[in-house]
Scaffold this active site. Structure first.
Site, PDB file in Angstrom:
ATOM      1  N   LYS A  19       0.698  -1.213  -0.140  1.00 14.07           N
ATOM      2  CA  LYS A  19       0.083   0.070   0.037  1.00 14.07           C
ATOM      3  C   LYS A  19       0.708   1.215   0.009  1.00 14.07           C
ATOM      4  O   LYS A  19       0.481   2.262  -0.403  1.00 14.07           O
ATOM      5  CB  LYS A  19      -0.867  -0.091   1.060  1.00 14.07           C
ATOM      6  CG  LYS A  19      -2.037  -1.079   1.167  1.00 14.07           C
ATOM      7  CD  LYS A  19      -3.101  -0.825   2.156  1.00 14.07           C
ATOM      8  CE  LYS A  19      -4.144  -1.685   2.247  1.00 14.07           C
ATOM      9  NZ  LYS A  19      -5.173  -1.368   2.976  1.00 14.07           N
TER      10      LYS A  19
ATOM     11  N   ALA B 292      -3.666   1.239   8.960  1.00  8.45           N
ATOM     12  CA  ALA B 292      -5.281   1.179   9.249  1.00  8.45           C
ATOM     13  C   ALA B 292      -5.398   2.350  10.196  1.00  8.45           C
ATOM     14  O   ALA B 292      -6.539   3.219  10.002  1.00  8.45           O
ATOM     15  CB  ALA B 292      -5.790   0.088   9.921  1.00  8.45           C
TER      16      ALA B 292
HETATM   17  P1  NAP Z   1      -0.340  -2.675  10.788  1.00 11.48           P
HETATM   18  O1  NAP Z   1       0.078  -1.266   9.864  1.00 11.48           O
HETATM   19  O2  NAP Z   1       0.766  -3.644  11.061  1.00 11.48           O
HETATM   20  O3  NAP Z   1      -0.584  -1.653  12.390  1.00 11.48           O
HETATM   21  C1  NAP Z   1      -0.681  -2.638  13.134  1.00 11.48           C
HETATM   22  C2  NAP Z   1      -0.726  -1.526  14.611  1.00 11.48           C
HETATM   23  O4  NAP Z   1      -1.086  -2.813  15.691  1.00 11.48           O
HETATM   24  C3  NAP Z   1       0.536  -0.991  15.229  1.00 11.48           C
HETATM   25  O5  NAP Z   1       0.408   0.150  15.587  1.00 11.48           O
HETATM   26  C4  NAP Z   1       1.113  -2.020  15.936  1.00 11.48           C
HETATM   27  O6  NAP Z   1       2.044  -1.488  17.167  1.00 11.48           O
HETATM   28  C5  NAP Z   1      -0.313  -2.680  16.781  1.00 11.48           C
HETATM   29  N1  NAP Z   1      -0.034  -3.953  17.327  1.00 11.48           N
HETATM   30  C6  NAP Z   1       0.436  -4.956  16.799  1.00 11.48           C
HETATM   31  N2  NAP Z   1       0.414  -5.864  17.725  1.00 11.48           N
HETATM   32  C7  NAP Z   1       0.342  -5.549  18.835  1.00 11.48           C
HETATM   33  C8  NAP Z   1       0.138  -5.940  20.211  1.00 11.48           C
HETATM   34  N3  NAP Z   1       0.399  -7.073  20.497  1.00 11.48           N
HETATM   35  N4  NAP Z   1      -0.249  -5.067  21.142  1.00 11.48           N
HETATM   36  C9  NAP Z   1      -0.655  -3.758  20.843  1.00 11.48           C
HETATM   37  N5  NAP Z   1      -0.487  -3.331  19.748  1.00 11.48           N
HETATM   38  C10 NAP Z   1      -0.177  -4.018  18.878  1.00 11.48           C
HETATM   39  O7  NAP Z   1      -1.383  -3.245  10.300  1.00 11.48           O
HETATM   40  P2  NAP Z   1      -2.851  -2.401   9.596  1.00 11.48           P
HETATM   41  O8  NAP Z   1      -2.542  -2.392   8.049  1.00 11.48           O
HETATM   42  O9  NAP Z   1      -2.945  -1.158  10.525  1.00 11.48           O
HETATM   43  O10 NAP Z   1      -3.978  -3.221  10.090  1.00 11.48           O
HETATM   44  C11 NAP Z   1      -4.411  -3.453  11.387  1.00 11.48           C
HETATM   45  C12 NAP Z   1      -5.660  -4.300  11.574  1.00 11.48           C
HETATM   46  O11 NAP Z   1      -6.768  -3.578  10.664  1.00 11.48           O
HETATM   47  C13 NAP Z   1      -5.649  -5.974  10.911  1.00 11.48           C
HETATM   48  O12 NAP Z   1      -6.233  -6.636  11.738  1.00 11.48           O
HETATM   49  C14 NAP Z   1      -6.415  -5.453   9.532  1.00 11.48           C
HETATM   50  O13 NAP Z   1      -7.162  -6.858   9.082  1.00 11.48           O
HETATM   51  C15 NAP Z   1      -7.289  -4.566   9.899  1.00 11.48           C
HETATM   52  N6  NAP Z   1      -7.969  -3.994   8.607  1.00 11.48           N
HETATM   53  C16 NAP Z   1      -9.103  -3.960   8.346  1.00 11.48           C
HETATM   54  C17 NAP Z   1      -9.581  -3.382   7.114  1.00 11.48           C
HETATM   55  C18 NAP Z   1     -11.083  -3.451   6.793  1.00 11.48           C
HETATM   56  O14 NAP Z   1     -11.420  -3.237   5.768  1.00 11.48           O
HETATM   57  N7  NAP Z   1     -12.112  -4.201   7.982  1.00 11.48           N
HETATM   58  C19 NAP Z   1      -8.938  -2.751   6.615  1.00 11.48           C
HETATM   59  C20 NAP Z   1      -7.594  -2.374   6.912  1.00 11.48           C
HETATM   60  C21 NAP Z   1      -7.044  -3.244   8.127  1.00 11.48           C
HETATM   61  P3  NAP Z   1       3.439  -1.022  16.870  1.00 11.48           P
HETATM   62  O15 NAP Z   1       3.586   0.093  15.908  1.00 11.48           O
HETATM   63  O16 NAP Z   1       3.954  -0.791  18.200  1.00 11.48           O
HETATM   64  O17 NAP Z   1       4.317  -2.305  16.495  1.00 11.48           O
END
Ligand code: NAP
Length: 306
Positions: free
Chosen positions: A89, A153
């Protein structure tokens, strides 16, 4: 823009099962790695069939080092447009001729289409995220919104909240350095959000005034379904009628939403966001009103097979 087949036949009206590909079939798709489990192909193909469009939506597995070549190839092959998913992305952005203000603000693109100069990109996760908030007809300008997580996200969520006029906007994460970077990264953004940041460990002080709590972390996502970003005791601090919104759609409900329901909160999962981001992309590609109910039902059937 892809268009309805003028020679639209009864066969096409039967949907994909009755539709045959031919020399005029227009191609859309999604690039990602991995992409095999994407739910967008069944959802978008059902929508194309319902619109009577002689088109097909295909998954393309693209390794990170092949993004530039893949995008050039999609152009040369006459692909009409495509979605972009993890991990491309951000990487895709440097290969586009134009990016919308929303795409620039989020710093990530999930939808791309052809324009005269080349590919143009935007981020329809923002539209997808805010669709249920708009449907609720609440005044979000005065509401406290707390976003759990500071990844990709979360950026779409913040952009959406800004568009809704949210003024009391918090981003809560586990790393002070990443939170600082997140807050500073909006300085050049056209949206100029005023975000306050806090550590997960200090969240209790925010919750009694929180109207909307959004989980953007992957905590609770399949297969680690027992995890949740907050505890039941923390959710019990929130006001009656507040909303817990989890971007995760598998499983549904997540542990976060189960705990929130037990605490008497409204619960929203990420399914509608997925439907609406896809619908917004389809509208860009086809300039037609997306058959949202068909997309929703197709997605639900994929998520909960009989
Ligand atoms: P990402 O860029 O990897 O971001 C994940 C975030 O979660 C980061 O801030 C990370 O913290 C935090 N995190 C991860 N593990 C953690 C833990 N054990 N404890 C506390 N914080 C934690 O991922 P993303 O692309 O944003 O996606 C995140 C979620 O949104 C996924 O589940 C995805 O499936 C969902 N999503 C859904 C849609 C939809 O259409 N419904 C669209 C987009 C995304 P750090 O920065 O400290 O590592």
């Amino acid at each position: 823009m892809i268009s309805r087949d003028d020679g639209n036949s009864d066969e096409q009206d039967k949907g994909m099962a009755g539709m045959s590909l031919n020399g005029a079939t227009q191609v859309l798709g999604i690039i990602g790695h991995p992409v095999e489990h994407s739910l967008s192909p069944p959802m978008q193909n059902a929508a194309l069939a319902a619109l009577g469009i002689n088109g097909v939506y295909v998954p393309f597995s693209v390794e990170p080092e092949a993004v530039e070549a893949a995008i050039a190839g999609l152009w040369s092959l006459g692909i009409q447009g495509f979605n972009v998913t993890i991990p491309h992305k951000q990487a895709v952005m440097s290969h586009l001729a134009q990016i919308t203000d929303v795409g620039k603000a989020v710093g990530a693109v999930n939808t791309v289409w052809r324009v005269e100069q080349g590919w143009q990109g935007t981020n329809t996760d923002v539209t997808g995220f805010i669709a249920p908030l708009k449907s609720s007809h609440q005044d979000w300008s005065q509401a406290r919104v707390v976003v759990l997580g500071n990844g990709g996200a979360a950026r779409a969520v913040i952009a959406g909240c800004m568009m809704l006029g949210c003024a009391d906007l918090w981003v809560v994460g586990r790393s002070a350095d990443k939170l600082q970077w997140f807050a500073e990264s909006w300085q050049d953004s056209p949206l100029q959000p005023t975000i306050q940041t806090g550590l997960m460990a200090d969240i209790n002080a925010l919750l009694p005034e929180t109207t909307l709590l959004v989980n953007t972390t992957p905590l609770g996502m399949y297969p680690h379904t027992e995890a949740a970003p907050v505890t039941s005791m923390q959710l019990a601090l929130m006001p009656a009628g507040a909303i817990a919104y989890d971007l995760i759609y598998t499983p549904s409900p997540t542990q976060f939403l189960k705990l929130a329901a037990q605490a008497g909160l409204q619960t929203w999962d990420g399914t509608e966001m997925l439907v609406q981001q896809g619908a917004a992309a389809l509208e860009i590609w086809t300039q037609q009103t997306p058959p949202i109910e068909i997309m929703r039902q197709t997605l639900k059937a994929q998520l909960n097979p009989a």
